[in-house]
Design a protein around this motif. Structure first.
Motif, short mmCIF file in Angstrom:
data_model
loop_
_atom_site.label_atom_id
_atom_site.label_comp_id
_atom_site.label_asym_id
_atom_site.label_seq_id
_atom_site.Cartn_x
_atom_site.Cartn_y
_atom_site.Cartn_z
N ASP A 102 -6.00 -55.87 57.50
CA ASP A 102 -7.00 -56.63 56.75
C ASP A 102 -8.04 -57.29 57.65
O ASP A 102 -8.94 -57.97 57.15
N ASP A 103 -7.91 -57.12 58.96
CA ASP A 103 -8.78 -57.83 59.90
C ASP A 103 -9.92 -56.95 60.42
O ASP A 103 -10.45 -57.18 61.49
N GLY A 104 -10.29 -55.92 59.70
CA GLY A 104 -11.39 -55.06 60.12
C GLY A 104 -11.10 -54.39 61.45
O GLY A 104 -10.08 -53.77 61.63
N THR A 105 -12.01 -54.58 62.41
CA THR A 105 -11.84 -53.94 63.72
C THR A 105 -11.34 -54.91 64.78
O THR A 105 -11.22 -54.54 65.94
N HIS A 106 -11.05 -56.14 64.43
CA HIS A 106 -10.61 -57.13 65.41
C HIS A 106 -9.14 -56.91 65.79
O HIS A 106 -8.34 -56.46 64.99
N GLY A 107 -8.82 -57.24 67.05
CA GLY A 107 -7.44 -57.20 67.50
C GLY A 107 -6.95 -55.87 68.00
O GLY A 107 -5.77 -55.70 68.25
N ARG A 108 -7.85 -54.91 68.16
CA ARG A 108 -7.42 -53.58 68.58
C ARG A 108 -7.76 -53.25 70.03
O ARG A 108 -7.34 -52.24 70.56
N GLY A 109 -8.56 -54.07 70.70
CA GLY A 109 -9.05 -53.77 72.03
C GLY A 109 -7.97 -53.49 73.05
O GLY A 109 -7.97 -52.43 73.69
N LEU A 110 -7.05 -54.41 73.23
CA LEU A 110 -6.01 -54.20 74.24
C LEU A 110 -5.00 -53.15 73.82
O LEU A 110 -4.38 -52.50 74.66
N VAL A 111 -4.84 -52.95 72.51
CA VAL A 111 -3.98 -51.86 72.04
C VAL A 111 -4.57 -50.53 72.48
O VAL A 111 -3.86 -49.64 72.95
N LEU A 112 -5.89 -50.39 72.37
CA LEU A 112 -6.56 -49.17 72.84
C LEU A 112 -6.41 -49.01 74.35
O LEU A 112 -6.10 -47.92 74.84
#
Length: 140
Positions: A102-112
């Motif tokens: 539900d948070d759009g594109t936030h919170g994925r940087g370090l996962v990538l």
């Protein structure tokens, strides 16, 4: 490379990109991607820059958004691949979060970064830290 006259090895400096990133200036993100693309083109890997650009933009964005301070981007090409480091001047360490759908594109940087880089980490400095990743030569 050896000098034929005396047989000594001549040191050739590693190709490097270094940029100062101004506080909260998100225009630095596409500029960092362009500069990295050019560095990789000079290295002879122009078609292999997509992953490197994506991960670089994630680290630059994180530094500018989450620290409210300046940062320094350094990308170095070595014999085994590419190392990108973004240094900021805030001691708070980043953390890998499970992305919320539900948070759009936030919170994925370090996962990538964690999933696509050959290696990555956080190195503390006297003032702040550096978040870095490495890509093997064939993945850069």
């Amino acid at each position: 490379m050896e000098d034929e006259a005396d047989g000594t090895a001549e040191r050739i400096p590693a190709p490097q990109l270094r940029r100062r990133l101004d506080r909260a200036d998100l225009r630095a993100v596409p500029e960092a991607r362009r500069a990295l693309r050019e560095l990789l083109r000079q290295w002879g890997s122009p078609g292999c820059s997509a992953v490197a650009e994506l991960l670089t933009s994630e680290l630059v964005t994180n530094a500018l958004v989450h620290t409210d301070d300046d940062a320094v981007l350094t990308a170095t090409i070595g014999p085994h691949g590419l190392r990108v480091e973004v240094r900021d001047f805030v001691a708070r360490r980043p953390r890998v979060r499970v992305p919320d759908a539900d948070d759009g594109t936030h919170g994925r940087g370090l996962v990538l970064v964690e999933s696509l880089a050959a290696a990555w980490g956080v190195r503390p400095h006297a003032v702040g830290k550096a978040v870095w990743f490495e890509l093997d030569a064939d993945a850069a």
